[in-house]
Design a protein around this motif. Structure first.
Motif, PDB file in Angstrom:
ATOM      1  N   SER A   1       5.563  -1.831  -3.058  1.00 23.65           N
ATOM      2  CA  SER A   1       4.727  -0.694  -2.111  1.00 23.65           C
ATOM      3  C   SER A   1       4.082   0.387  -2.667  1.00 23.65           C
ATOM      4  O   SER A   1       5.489   0.895  -2.798  1.00 23.65           O
ATOM      5  CB  SER A   1       3.702  -1.033  -0.837  1.00 23.65           C
ATOM      6  OG  SER A   1       4.193  -2.437   0.037  1.00 23.65           O
ATOM      7  N   THR A   2       3.585   0.881  -3.547  1.00 29.78           N
ATOM      8  CA  THR A   2       3.733   2.528  -3.716  1.00 29.78           C
ATOM      9  C   THR A   2       1.917   2.707  -3.130  1.00 29.78           C
ATOM     10  O   THR A   2       0.774   2.458  -3.271  1.00 29.78           O
ATOM     11  CB  THR A   2       3.549   2.463  -5.636  1.00 29.78           C
ATOM     12  OG1 THR A   2       3.782   1.773  -5.566  1.00 29.78           O
ATOM     13  CG2 THR A   2       3.258   3.911  -5.730  1.00 29.78           C
ATOM     14  N   ASP A   3       2.663   3.486  -2.558  1.00 29.61           N
ATOM     15  CA  ASP A   3       0.803   4.457  -1.775  1.00 29.61           C
ATOM     16  C   ASP A   3      -0.101   5.428  -2.548  1.00 29.61           C
ATOM     17  O   ASP A   3       0.513   5.846  -3.621  1.00 29.61           O
ATOM     18  CB  ASP A   3       1.027   5.364  -0.871  1.00 29.61           C
ATOM     19  CG  ASP A   3       2.171   6.549  -0.958  1.00 29.61           C
ATOM     20  OD1 ASP A   3       2.212   6.833  -2.023  1.00 29.61           O
ATOM     21  OD2 ASP A   3       2.846   7.518  -0.045  1.00 29.61           O
ATOM     22  N   ALA A   4      -1.728   5.742  -2.285  1.00 29.62           N
ATOM     23  CA  ALA A   4      -1.765   6.894  -3.086  1.00 29.62           C
ATOM     24  C   ALA A   4      -0.969   7.533  -4.028  1.00 29.62           C
ATOM     25  O   ALA A   4      -1.798   8.689  -5.083  1.00 29.62           O
ATOM     26  CB  ALA A   4      -3.183   7.289  -2.378  1.00 29.62           C
ATOM     27  N   ASP A   5      -0.234   8.506  -2.739  1.00 31.98           N
ATOM     28  CA  ASP A   5       0.671   9.942  -3.671  1.00 31.98           C
ATOM     29  C   ASP A   5       1.678   8.891  -4.931  1.00 31.98           C
ATOM     30  O   ASP A   5       1.732  10.261  -5.391  1.00 31.98           O
ATOM     31  CB  ASP A   5       0.934  10.782  -2.875  1.00 31.98           C
ATOM     32  CG  ASP A   5       0.371  11.180  -1.540  1.00 31.98           C
ATOM     33  OD1 ASP A   5      -1.359  11.342  -2.414  1.00 31.98           O
ATOM     34  OD2 ASP A   5       0.786  11.256  -0.337  1.00 31.98           O
ATOM     35  N   GLY A   6       1.579   7.811  -5.154  1.00 33.62           N
ATOM     36  CA  GLY A   6       2.332   7.150  -6.174  1.00 33.62           C
ATOM     37  C   GLY A   6       4.292   6.832  -4.989  1.00 33.62           C
ATOM     38  O   GLY A   6       5.254   6.944  -6.307  1.00 33.62           O
ATOM     39  N   HIS A   7       4.151   6.978  -4.286  1.00 35.82           N
ATOM     40  CA  HIS A   7       5.561   6.886  -3.480  1.00 35.82           C
ATOM     41  C   HIS A   7       5.681   5.263  -3.231  1.00 35.82           C
ATOM     42  O   HIS A   7       4.933   4.286  -2.486  1.00 35.82           O
ATOM     43  CB  HIS A   7       5.948   7.485  -1.721  1.00 35.82           C
ATOM     44  CG  HIS A   7       5.435   9.013  -1.991  1.00 35.82           C
ATOM     45  ND1 HIS A   7       4.657   9.113  -1.814  1.00 35.82           N
ATOM     46  CD2 HIS A   7       6.237  10.396  -2.687  1.00 35.82           C
ATOM     47  CE1 HIS A   7       4.612  10.789  -1.894  1.00 35.82           C
ATOM     48  NE2 HIS A   7       5.488  11.258  -1.985  1.00 35.82           N
TER      49      HIS A   7
END
Length: 75
Positions: free
Chosen positions: A58-64
């Motif tokens: 999974s990748t969040d909106a901040d790119g993590h």
């Protein structure tokens, strides 16, 4: 002869922040859903009697990005 029948299965996981859903199978490719959610669920169809090795990512909106696994599912 052996006849393998397709059966459906579902992979579920959660994240603490909204992120996309990616399942990476060792045998047969990567599948993704770009919708950002915290409760992830992806449905698949596979051959009966086959064990599938996979990882979830999974990748969040901040790119993590976080990847977990390997996990195994015997269909």
């Amino acid at each position: 002869s052996v006849k393998l029948t397709a059966t459906k299965f579902q992979i579920n996981w959660t994240t603490n922040v909204a992120a996309n859903s990616v399942v990476v199978f060792t045998c047969c490719g990567t599948y993704s859903n770009a919708t950002l959610v915290t409760s992830h669920s992806m449905a698949f169809s596979g051959s009966r009697g086959v064990t599938y090795e996979y990882r979830v990512q999974s990748t969040d909106a901040d790119g993590h990005t976080v990847m977990e696994g390997p996990f195994y599912h015997k269909n």
